[in-house]
Design an enzyme around this catalytic site. Sequence first.
Site, PDB file in Angstrom:
ATOM      1  N   LYS A 104      11.061 -73.263  -2.185  1.00 31.60           N
ATOM      2  CA  LYS A 104      12.073 -74.297  -2.398  1.00 31.60           C
ATOM      3  C   LYS A 104      12.322 -74.411  -3.892  1.00 31.60           C
ATOM      4  O   LYS A 104      11.445 -74.093  -4.699  1.00 31.60           O
ATOM      5  CB  LYS A 104      11.595 -75.643  -1.855  1.00 31.60           C
ATOM      6  CG  LYS A 104      12.719 -76.497  -1.302  1.00 31.60           C
ATOM      7  CD  LYS A 104      13.202 -76.017   0.059  1.00 31.60           C
ATOM      8  CE  LYS A 104      14.253 -76.966   0.624  1.00 31.60           C
ATOM      9  NZ  LYS A 104      14.638 -76.628   1.991  1.00 31.60           N
ATOM     10  N   GLY A 216      26.325 -84.911   6.673  1.00 36.38           N
ATOM     11  CA  GLY A 216      26.618 -83.623   6.058  1.00 36.38           C
ATOM     12  C   GLY A 216      26.639 -82.544   7.130  1.00 36.38           C
ATOM     13  O   GLY A 216      26.921 -82.813   8.302  1.00 36.38           O
ATOM     14  N   GLY A 219      24.044 -83.597  10.243  1.00 32.46           N
ATOM     15  CA  GLY A 219      24.432 -84.712  11.087  1.00 32.46           C
ATOM     16  C   GLY A 219      25.752 -84.494  11.792  1.00 32.46           C
ATOM     17  O   GLY A 219      25.911 -84.832  12.973  1.00 32.46           O
TER      18      GLY A 219
END
Length: 411
Positions: A104, A216, A219
């Site tokens: 990440k 976004g 969702g």
Amino acid sequence: MSKNPFETALATLAEASELAGIEPNVVKMLSQPKRVFEFAIPMKMDNGELEIFTAYRVHYNDALGQVKNGLRFVPNLDLDTVKALGFWMTIKHAVGGIPAGGGKGGVRVDPSKLSEGELERLSRAYIRKLPMKGAWVDVPGADIGTSAKTMAWMLDEYEEINGFHSPAAINDKPAETSGTVGSMEATGTGAFFVTMEVIKDLGIPKGATVALQGYGNVGRIAARLLHQEGYKIIAVADIHGGIHNPEGLDMPELEAYVDETRSVVDFPGTTPITNEALFALECDILMPAAVQSVIHEDNARQVKARVIMECANGPVTPEGEKILQEKQVHIVPDVLTNCGSAIVCAFERTQGLTDSYWDLETVNARLKERIVKAYRETKATAEAKHTSLRNAAWINALTKVSKSMKARGWI
């Protein structure tokens, strides 16, 4: 109250490793990332001024394979968040049966304040300055503040540096640049597949109510698919505010409205609602699909939902989860609910390495098969160990990672 996401991840590690019987040296190794990169990106802005951006990349653990995924361009990015996200990605890959480790990273920046040219220069500069990269080492993908467009720029920069095409070096790029179809929709689609399994297991009827925090990529897709299946979306919130209609929202109309206005705020036929009020709504399913640590000890008692589907990374803190467990709220953890993108990113890398590309029907069928299998394995472990779905997912993942670490002679 701990809202530090890395402390949340370590708390879950401690609990799940004890239940799984993971030996202490494995836990010790998993309590910190294998590699951490923090570097500066100096960049001349359009107005001629020099800005220096702080950038990160964490290789949390690569026992199962090359590290992959997740670059955030957000103004509040910090190292603890990146470490937590890298750890969750490690677990997520293991849960999803993906032969990869967790990576990440990102840049501390508000991308909404950048011009198109500045965003492109920053994206390319990130890849130039990233110390380790490539299809067999570290494969960055999109996250908050990044997109298919930024990943296409990064791929182009990587290939310019190396002098050859390498489509498997970057994930979440457009299909036109040797990406995969279904990439941007994968997290929401995967969350929908898991939600439908939970609905079936708990006997939740069609027409049940859903409240969604975050609109976004994740969702929006999950809400669209649930609405198509006959479930009632009664509230949606985005970064600008929230809307509520107990009779249910017209999701196709809302999508068109958001495309035009860039927000759900003031959608006709609704009343405004805050995040805190949304979390406290009477509903069957609550889907936090935005950022971490939004449900915690200060608001968990107000939650009335029967089920929480963690579409975001770490939306429920450990303190909040204890309260929710006492209330017998069924929590389906992030490392399972939102691992659809990680699964499809693995498909994207496979397609790039083999130069053989799949259609959307194939991608979604394989995604459904993989994520439903992960859910069933998690549920079986939860029942066998008499523990939560979160602990069960982590138990399964930690067992896989531990076996690989031992086989490699790390422990």
